[in-house]
Design an enzyme around this catalytic site. Sequence first.
Site, PDB file in Angstrom:
ATOM      1  CG  LEU A  18      -1.919  -1.134   1.344  1.00 17.98           C
ATOM      2  CD1 LEU A  18      -2.616  -1.103   2.698  1.00 17.98           C
ATOM      3  CD2 LEU A  18      -2.944  -1.054   0.219  1.00 17.98           C
ATOM      4  N   GLY A  21       6.621   4.483  -2.559  1.00 14.80           N
ATOM      5  CA  GLY A  21       7.773   5.213  -2.010  1.00 14.80           C
ATOM      6  C   GLY A  21       8.475   4.431  -0.916  1.00 14.80           C
ATOM      7  CB  SER A  25       5.431  -1.335   1.450  1.00 16.32           C
ATOM      8  OG  SER A  25       4.176  -1.232   0.841  1.00 16.32           O
ATOM      9  CD  GLU A 171       3.554  10.237   6.543  1.00 19.37           C
ATOM     10  OE1 GLU A 171       3.942   9.095   6.787  1.00 19.37           O
ATOM     11  OE2 GLU A 171       2.595  10.470   5.771  1.00 19.37           O
ATOM     12  NE  ARG A 211       5.295   8.044   3.000  1.00 20.17           N
ATOM     13  CZ  ARG A 211       4.987   6.901   3.593  1.00 20.17           C
ATOM     14  NH1 ARG A 211       4.519   6.892   4.815  1.00 20.17           N
ATOM     15  NH2 ARG A 211       5.153   5.752   2.976  1.00 20.17           N
ATOM     16  CG  HIS A 247       8.656   8.171   7.526  1.00 22.77           C
ATOM     17  ND1 HIS A 247       8.052   6.957   7.771  1.00 22.77           N
ATOM     18  CD2 HIS A 247       7.660   9.019   7.200  1.00 22.77           C
ATOM     19  CE1 HIS A 247       6.742   7.071   7.602  1.00 22.77           C
ATOM     20  NE2 HIS A 247       6.482   8.311   7.249  1.00 22.77           N
ATOM     21  CG  ASP A 249      11.889   6.766  11.266  1.00 23.52           C
ATOM     22  OD1 ASP A 249      11.774   6.486  10.058  1.00 23.52           O
ATOM     23  OD2 ASP A 249      11.025   6.457  12.119  1.00 23.52           O
ATOM     24  CB  CYS A 369       9.101   2.028  11.922  1.00 26.27           C
ATOM     25  SG  CYS A 369      10.214   2.478  10.612  1.00 26.27           S
TER      26      CYS A 369
HETATM   27  O1  SUG Z   1       3.918   4.249   6.241  1.00 27.79           O
HETATM   28  N1  SUG Z   1       4.287   0.804   5.755  1.00 27.79           N
HETATM   29  C1  SUG Z   1       4.535   1.966   6.571  1.00 27.79           C
HETATM   30  C2  SUG Z   1       5.889   1.864   7.223  1.00 27.79           C
HETATM   31  C3  SUG Z   1       6.098   2.963   8.225  1.00 27.79           C
HETATM   32  C4  SUG Z   1       7.497   3.008   8.731  1.00 27.79           C
HETATM   33  N2  SUG Z   1       7.602   4.007   9.710  1.00 27.79           N
HETATM   34  C5  SUG Z   1       8.686   4.791   9.940  1.00 27.79           C
HETATM   35  N3  SUG Z   1       9.641   4.929   9.083  1.00 27.79           N
HETATM   36  N4  SUG Z   1       8.706   5.453  11.045  1.00 27.79           N
HETATM   37  C6  SUG Z   1       4.437   3.254   5.738  1.00 27.79           C
HETATM   38  O2  SUG Z   1       4.913   3.238   4.591  1.00 27.79           O
HETATM   39  C7  SUG Z   1       2.935  -0.715   4.441  1.00 27.79           C
HETATM   40  C8  SUG Z   1       1.560  -1.331   4.482  1.00 27.79           C
HETATM   41  C9  SUG Z   1       1.257  -2.236   3.312  1.00 27.79           C
HETATM   42  O3  SUG Z   1       1.895  -2.104   2.268  1.00 27.79           O
HETATM   43  O4  SUG Z   1       0.355  -3.046   3.476  1.00 27.79           O
HETATM   44  C10 SUG Z   1       3.060   0.505   5.298  1.00 27.79           C
HETATM   45  O5  SUG Z   1       2.081   1.182   5.560  1.00 27.79           O
END
Ligand code: SUG
Length: 448
Positions: A18, A21, A25, A171, A211, A247, A249, A369
């Site tokens: 989902l 970037g 994922s 975020e 973002r 992000h 982090d 994260c």
């Molecule tokens: O927002 N992944 C999250 C990962 C967040 C990582 N957080 C930090 N870096 N702090 C995102 O991209 C993937 C969900 C999916 O593909 O089903 C997702 O939402």
Amino acid sequence: MEVNFDGLVGPTHNYSGLSYGNVASLEHRLTVSNPRAAVLQGLEKMKLLADLGVKQGILPPQERPDFMALRRLGFRGTEAQVLAEAAREAPSLLAACYSASSMWAANAATVSPAADTADARVHFTPANLVSHFHRSIEPPFTAAMLKAIFKDESTFAYHSPLPAAMQFCDEGAANHVRLCSAHDSPGIELFVYGRRAFGPAEPGPKVYPARQSLEASSAVARLHGLDPQKTLFVRQNPAAIDAGVFHNDVISVGNENVLLYHSEAYSEAARFADKLKSVFSEHCGDELIAIEITAKQVPLADAVHSYLFNSQLVTLPDGSMCLIAPMECAENRKIGMAIDQILAADNPIRKVEYIDIRQSMKNGGGPACLRLRIVLTRQDIARTHQGVFLTDSLYDDLKVWANRHYRDRLHPDDLADMSLVLEVRSCLDDLTQLLGLGPVYPFQKVGS
Ligand code: SUG
């Protein structure tokens, strides 16, 4: 002290690809996940931190699927009908409403400790997460959950999520770094943004979206009553965003007087590092130890793949620091060499612990994260709901609970199954008992 509140991985953890970037994922899209392994891996990480002497808290997962969101999108009838129609007509929307993404608690909110704020309260702004639909449905429950845990209004101050527009895309703590001489002293708050929404256009990333906006970061700093002299804003390097740094982090981590960062993390990195050091020494009365890792030591692609900079950097009870790094770092020669150099150099980082959180990593979520760091005094802690702090017995109970309720395989196609909805509710119902939280979930409130 700093308390790490980890998002407990929810029972619907799956790979639906989902997050554009976020390269992990996308890479694992439509593969089979193992929610049980995922929650157990997260629990092991929390237990490790607690055993190292770092106070550990838990943020419960959100209820998924989010039926309210599905109904707002026009799916009607009984829950079974809503599910069947969404699965048939819009499986991507169903997957979005089923995401367990609240596990990445670093995106839940931005938190400023009492030592930094004008009214000496701990300030929370839940992130609006408007960059992705599946994350934009998180803030209402996040806000309610934080209020249920941090109840005392004379100690904790809440702000509403910023307006839900891309110009204020927020975020949370993933783009916020607090630096200080010690956790209990006032600090410098650093906000890292990807783009400016108003004002003259600057060349941005070419492949992936930026973002966090500067306007969002500035609004959070204002809301929290931060001292402008001790608040810095810096822009991410657009080339890093295009390499998968969605992000900050993912490319830098700070703790007390240490900042570990990649030379390509920021726009005009060298100038920024000088400025940060001088602001830090002026206001924190100490020297900032800025550890720069160059692109020659670790190319951006390796940084993104290994998530070295998404390690947690924590202070141990003896005052030294430990890096909690993903296992993927131990499997990459360049990263291994960089870690050896960090440990050998003159800085407070003395130790590295490698952890297996591969289930989360495959969705682009590393150790940092998964946690929201909150600096609290002993008195703040006493005013926090005690049931969310990890103890040995809660850890044991949560393992039994996870083994009882979580599936060990989940494919996005399984999301159409009504029995999963019922499993999730029974799982979350038991969790609220274990954490002593009372009826916080929507299904508990309507009494279904
Ligand atoms: O927002 N992944 C999250 C990962 C967040 C990582 N957080 C930090 N870096 N702090 C995102 O991209 C993937 C969900 C999916 O593909 O089903 C997702 O939402």
